[in-house]
Design an enzyme around this catalytic site. Structure first.
Site, mmCIF file in Angstrom:
data_model
loop_
_atom_site.group_PDB
_atom_site.id
_atom_site.type_symbol
_atom_site.label_atom_id
_atom_site.label_comp_id
_atom_site.label_asym_id
_atom_site.label_seq_id
_atom_site.Cartn_x
_atom_site.Cartn_y
_atom_site.Cartn_z
ATOM 1 N N ASN A 168 0.850 -1.189 0.000
ATOM 2 C CA ASN A 168 0.000 0.000 0.000
ATOM 3 C C ASN A 168 0.891 1.246 0.000
ATOM 4 O OD1 ASN A 168 -1.480 2.254 1.000
ATOM 5 N ND2 ASN A 168 -3.092 0.881 1.694
ATOM 6 N N HIS A 206 0.941 6.210 1.862
ATOM 7 C CA HIS A 206 1.660 7.163 2.711
ATOM 8 C C HIS A 206 2.897 7.768 2.057
ATOM 9 C CE1 HIS A 206 -1.380 6.798 5.607
ATOM 10 N NE2 HIS A 206 -1.272 5.477 5.603
ATOM 11 N N HIS A 241 -5.584 3.698 -1.784
ATOM 12 C CA HIS A 241 -6.912 4.085 -1.287
ATOM 13 C C HIS A 241 -7.185 5.527 -1.710
ATOM 14 C CE1 HIS A 241 -9.686 4.465 2.539
ATOM 15 N NE2 HIS A 241 -10.298 4.782 1.423
ATOM 16 N N ARG A 298 -9.258 8.301 -1.069
ATOM 17 C CA ARG A 298 -10.251 8.714 -0.062
ATOM 18 C C ARG A 298 -11.077 9.866 -0.591
ATOM 19 N NH1 ARG A 298 -8.910 6.695 5.439
ATOM 20 N NH2 ARG A 298 -10.661 7.984 6.060
ATOM 21 N N ARG A 308 -6.832 12.891 0.883
ATOM 22 C CA ARG A 308 -5.751 13.316 1.785
ATOM 23 C C ARG A 308 -4.398 12.730 1.392
ATOM 24 N NH1 ARG A 308 -7.391 10.145 7.319
ATOM 25 N NH2 ARG A 308 -9.359 11.214 6.932
ATOM 26 N N GLU A 311 -8.661 0.666 -3.334
ATOM 27 C CA GLU A 311 -9.501 0.733 -2.129
ATOM 28 C C GLU A 311 -10.394 1.952 -2.207
ATOM 29 O OE1 GLU A 311 -7.395 0.889 1.513
ATOM 30 O OE2 GLU A 311 -6.404 -1.011 1.177
ATOM 31 N N THR A 329 -8.385 3.763 8.424
ATOM 32 C CA THR A 329 -9.630 2.998 8.333
ATOM 33 C C THR A 329 -9.860 2.234 9.635
ATOM 34 O OG1 THR A 329 -9.100 2.747 6.010
ATOM 35 C CG2 THR A 329 -10.911 1.414 6.856
ATOM 36 N N GLU A 331 -11.290 -9.162 3.015
ATOM 37 C CA GLU A 331 -10.021 -8.821 3.653
ATOM 38 C C GLU A 331 -10.307 -8.638 5.136
ATOM 39 O OE1 GLU A 331 -7.372 -6.119 1.718
ATOM 40 O OE2 GLU A 331 -6.485 -5.465 3.625
ATOM 41 N N HIS A 338 -3.829 -4.388 7.713
ATOM 42 C CA HIS A 338 -3.958 -3.184 8.542
ATOM 43 C C HIS A 338 -3.063 -3.299 9.760
ATOM 44 C CE1 HIS A 338 -5.408 0.545 10.195
ATOM 45 N NE2 HIS A 338 -5.959 0.766 9.020
#
Ligand code: PXP
Length: 250
Positions: free
Chosen positions: A12, A15, A48, A50, A54, A75, A106, A156, A199
């Site tokens: 992922n 970030h 993801h 969003r 962000r 996502e 999340t 998931e 996660h």
């Protein structure tokens, strides 16, 4: 066990975009991170988009669809806007996650059981467009059964509660969460669902989850991007890959 299917690693890259957006410029570039992740052994890239943008942007998703050689796991929240974007790009996989504007990340899984009808209608066109639909849920029988009923191919399991308990030294609770994840991955697989998990996973928490034979994919982001500051992205991912393979072979 040698006859187990390979455990896939989805990296992922959200970030990387968080750091970029802190200054509003063009670097660090999430697409560059995705290409390095591929080289380091990622079997897929997760991003993801969003509602508040962000981290990952619409342009990032467009770029990922163009440059990736591995599948994109997109996502998104179950909103009309995101459905339109997914139907335009037709990514390999779409993972439906709950989303609240005020949350830092999340928190918790999707309430499938409560919104079964709505979600069944929501995912149908995504499946028809050829995307594999995954539902991000807590390790609870009612959520798994509901995900199965609405026609999801993949679930998931949210590993956050296990990872938080581990990080805070609440060992008994961590063990309890781990047992739940183990039982629920086997329950979901018995219904014919493909099982993913993710996660909050780190080098310290990944091994037992990677050892569950029914789990086919782990999606890991924040820890790896943080670790990349110290090790570099490629070695950070390679070490996670090594730990996952070792857990599988044990
Ligand atoms: N899987 C899902 C469905 C997620 O929403 C996230 C976080 O965006 C992850 C995996 C990765 O979590 P982390 O960044 O904590 O490794």
């Amino acid at each position: 066990m040698a006859d187990q299917p390979k455990l896939r690693l989805g990296v992922n890259i959200d970030h990387v975009a968080t750091v970029r957006n802190a200054r509003g410029g063009a670097y660090p570039d999430p697409l560059r991170a995705a290409k390095i992740a591929e080289k380091a052994g990622a079997d897929g890239i997760t991003a993801h988009l969003r509602e508040d943008r962000r981290h990952i942007s619409d342009a990032d998703i467009e770029g990922l669809m163009e440059v990736l050689s591995v599948p994109l796991n997109f996502e998104m929240a179950a909103t009309d806007e995101m459905q339109k974007i997914a139907l335009r790009h037709k990514p390999h996989a779409v993972c439906i996650v709950p989303e609240k504007r005020e949350e830092r990340t999340t928190e918790g899984g999707l309430e499938v059981a409560r919104e079964e009808n709505k979600l069944a209608h929501f995912i149908a066109p995504l499946r028809e467009a050829g995307s594999r639909v995954s539902i991000f849920i807590a390790a609870e029988p009612a959520q798994i059964e509901a995900a199965n009923r609405i026609g999801a191919e993949v679930i998931e399991l949210h590993t956050g509660a296990y990872c938080d308990a581990f990080a805070e030294g609440r060992w008994e609770e961590a063990d309890k969460e781990l047992s739940k994840l183990r039982e629920m991955s086997s329950f979901a697989a018995s219904l014919g669902l493909e099982v993913h998990a993710g996660h909050g996973l780190t080098y310290d928490t990944v091994t037992p989850v990677a050892a569950f034979p029914e789990v086919r994919e782990l999606n890991i982001g924040h820890f790896l991007i943080g670790e990349a500051i110290f090790l570099g992205l490629e070695p950070a991912i390679a070490e996670m890959r090594r730990l996952m393979d070792a857990a599988r072979d044990a």
